[in-house]
Scaffold this active site. Structure first.
Site, PDB file in Angstrom:
ATOM      1  N   SER A 290       0.814  -1.207   0.000  1.00 28.48           N
ATOM      2  CA  SER A 290       0.000   0.000   0.000  1.00 28.48           C
ATOM      3  C   SER A 290       0.860   1.275   0.000  1.00 28.48           C
ATOM      4  O   SER A 290       1.626   1.493  -0.929  1.00 28.48           O
ATOM      5  CB  SER A 290      -0.950  -0.037   1.208  1.00 28.48           C
ATOM      6  OG  SER A 290      -1.959   0.915   1.101  1.00 28.48           O
TER       7      SER A 290
ATOM      8  N   ASP B  65      10.308   5.192  -9.990  1.00 30.44           N
ATOM      9  CA  ASP B  65       9.869   5.786 -11.260  1.00 30.44           C
ATOM     10  C   ASP B  65      10.567   7.105 -11.563  1.00 30.44           C
ATOM     11  O   ASP B  65      10.729   7.481 -12.731  1.00 30.44           O
ATOM     12  CB  ASP B  65       8.361   6.006 -11.248  1.00 30.44           C
ATOM     13  CG  ASP B  65       7.586   4.708 -11.486  1.00 30.44           C
ATOM     14  OD1 ASP B  65       8.229   3.644 -11.488  1.00 30.44           O
ATOM     15  OD2 ASP B  65       6.360   4.769 -11.678  1.00 30.44           O
TER      16      ASP B  65
ATOM     17  N   LYS C  83      -0.511  -4.048  -3.456  1.00 35.53           N
ATOM     18  CA  LYS C  83      -1.794  -3.437  -3.072  1.00 35.53           C
ATOM     19  C   LYS C  83      -1.837  -2.006  -3.597  1.00 35.53           C
ATOM     20  O   LYS C  83      -1.124  -1.134  -3.104  1.00 35.53           O
ATOM     21  CB  LYS C  83      -1.982  -3.433  -1.560  1.00 35.53           C
ATOM     22  CG  LYS C  83      -3.289  -2.774  -1.114  1.00 35.53           C
ATOM     23  CD  LYS C  83      -3.390  -2.697   0.395  1.00 35.53           C
ATOM     24  CE  LYS C  83      -4.678  -2.020   0.836  1.00 35.53           C
ATOM     25  NZ  LYS C  83      -4.747  -0.599   0.483  1.00 35.53           N
TER      26      LYS C  83
END
Length: 528
Positions: free
Chosen positions: A297, A308, A322
């Site tokens: 999460s 990224d 998740k």
């Protein structure tokens, strides 16, 4: 208890959850609106029939719980119902504090045994010591009753500033006495450790993202920077998430102004994008994020933002997967529903949510699948979704469809088949064993320096043998002899924690931590 008319408003309010789960009533087309109205009418009639006709007495709360849970199970694995009994502990954990007396304790042989008073807390100020037994809270007997935790906590917690008289037995002095304590706010730390892993690398372990997490992180990082930290390891292993905003705050400290941290998209297609701001605390130093199969999460959002944006290196094993956003919605009686309202997307646009098409049981049993297919031991066993390719800021390929795949893979510790021992050595079993040893032989450890303590455990088989007997008596048969040095090391670390501090404990563990060693080795290679 038979359902009375007074319960009907509560029951009907609970069944209105159906409307929340199926969408906004006002925005439905007429046909769907009629169907929803019909379904709610059907549920209301069912309650009336049970109230007036059912042959046996029925617990109203159990009907509500069963119905709401049954509805939520049909949606996704993370939409859940939290009953009144659970809400207080959940709220305290996420708030990051509670009002109490400030002790770590065990229920040991049917009595409340103090492991250690929390430094600076009410019990420490009142003179409570490790090993003390708390016999009475005011006039309420705590020993000999096999009290459940909720009953015990209710006697020790209370309003801030309220008074409590404890009757205490101090085993080391064989005396019983009373002590007056003023209850106060006691923190529940979400940052377990903040230490230097080497001369210029800071290590911060975060166990969850609570309201206080960013402040804890900020305070820790400031101190570590003063100690010379140029590199930063953030340990998110076994961190199941929490408040997304706190993970975003930490990412903001690590990313330059204008970089995307996270995107969320709801059922109506609305996309919200969160960007980093300027003046972050650690925008230039090297960053390493440690993850494993239980990193989930909000933890995955932080790791994904770093990966990224090519801001740092992700080290470990594929994360849980998740990518669903929950919002907690109170139901008016102290309970709540935590409902999935959107999806997370990392800066490159990838969803990290694993499929839950096979149901909740299969979804949460994913660890067994990873163990069986070898993913926990070899990077090339990770199943990559080739059709879900994305690009980082600098053009590296990353994949969606099921967790964050690390840049540097580190297998599960130990040889295949020996993992159980290493898990045990980091578990509460070791903590309980060490407490018993200290409780029975506390005078043997009085006045020892840290170095003397460590030599005492290392240079004798006394505690190693005792631990083997302790495991055997508990029904655990493990290959201790094969890992004798390792066992002694972890026993020493736990003795150090209970006699000295959490900081000492983590400083010792880091020296044997395979992921941390991988980072430090990686750093040394970069400097060559």
């Amino acid at each position: 208890m038979k359902i009375k008319k007074a319960y009907l408003p509560i029951l009907l309010a609970a069944f209105m959850v159906v409307g929340l789960l199926l969408g906004s009533f006002l925005n439905f087309p007429e046909s769907k609106r009629s169907a929803l109205y019909s379904n709610k009418t059907k549920l209301n009639k069912l309650i009336d029939f049970i109230d007036s006709e059912y042959v046996d007495d029925v617990d109203a709360d159990s009907i509500v719980d069963l119905t709401v849970n049954s509805i939520l199970e049909k949606l996704d694995p993370h939409s859940v119902y939290i009953d009144r009994a659970q809400m207080e502990s959940v709220a305290q954990s996420m708030r990051g504090d509670f009002v109490g007396i400030g002790i770590n304790f065990y229920m040991y042989k049917d009595s409340v045994a103090v492991i250690k008073p929390i430094p600076g807390g009410p019990s420490a100020k009142a003179g409570i010591k490790s090993g003390d037994r708390i016999l009475y809270a005011d006039n309420y007997q705590l020993y000999g009753k096999n009290l459940p935790n909720d009953s015990l906590f209710s006697k020790l917690k209370g309003e801030e500033g309220s008074k409590l008289t404890l009757t205490v037995y101090r085993k080391s002095e064989d005396k019983e006495f009373k002590v007056n304590i003023t209850r106060d706010v006691v923190p529940i730390q979400s940052v377990d450790a903040a230490v230097m892993a080497d001369d210029n690398t800071a290590y911060i372990k975060i166990n969850r993202f609570a309201e206080t997490t960013y402040k804890e992180f900020e305070t820790a990082l400031k101190l570590l920077k003063k100690e010379g930290a140029d590199n930063l390891i953030i340990d998110l292993r076994d961190n199941g998430g929490g408040y997304l905003e706190k993970a975003v705050d930490i990412a903001d400290d690590l990313l330059e102004d204008g970089l995307v941290i996270v995107k969320t998209k709801n059922k109506k297609g609305r996309e919200d994008i969160t960007y980093a701001h300027d003046d972050g605390m650690f925008e230039k130093g090297k960053v390493y994020i440690l993850i494993n199969e239980n990193t989930a999460s909000a933890s995955e959002i932080l790791a994904g933002a770093i990966q990224d944006n090519d801001r740092g290196t992700i080290v470990g094993r594929r994360s849980f997967g998740k990518g669903l956003v929950q919002r907690e919605m109170p139901l008016g009686d102290g309970s709540a529903v935590r409902l999935t309202v959107a999806r997370y997307y990392t800066p490159s646009g990838r969803s990290i949510q694993r499929s839950y098409a096979d149901g909740g049981e299969a979804y949460f049993d994913d660890f067994a699948k990873r163990y069986e297919n070898g993913e926990l031991y070899a990077a090339d066993s990770i199943k990559i979704a080739d059709t879900l390719k994305y690009k980082t800021l600098r053009g590296r390929t990353v994949y969606g469809g099921g967790g964050i795949i690390p840049d540097v893979f580190v297998p599960l510790e130990g040889e295949h088949g020996d993992e159980a021992l290493l898990m045990v050595m980091k578990s509460g079993i070791v903590s309980y064993f060490v407490f018993e040893q200290l409780d029975n032989h506390r005078k043997d450890f009085e006045g020892l320096t840290l170095d003397a303590l460590q030599e005492k455990i290392k240079n004798s088989d006394k505690y190693y043998n005792a631990f083997g007997e302790y495991l055997a008596n508990s029904g655990l048969v493990l290959p201790l002899e094969k890992h004798k040095d390792e066992v002694k090391y972890y026993l020493t670390a736990e003795f150090s924690r209970q006699l000295f501090s959490e900081k000492v404990y983590y400083q010792m563990l880091l020296k044997r931590d395979t992921m941390v060693k991988k980072v430090l080795e990686y750093e040394r290679q970069l400097k060559k």
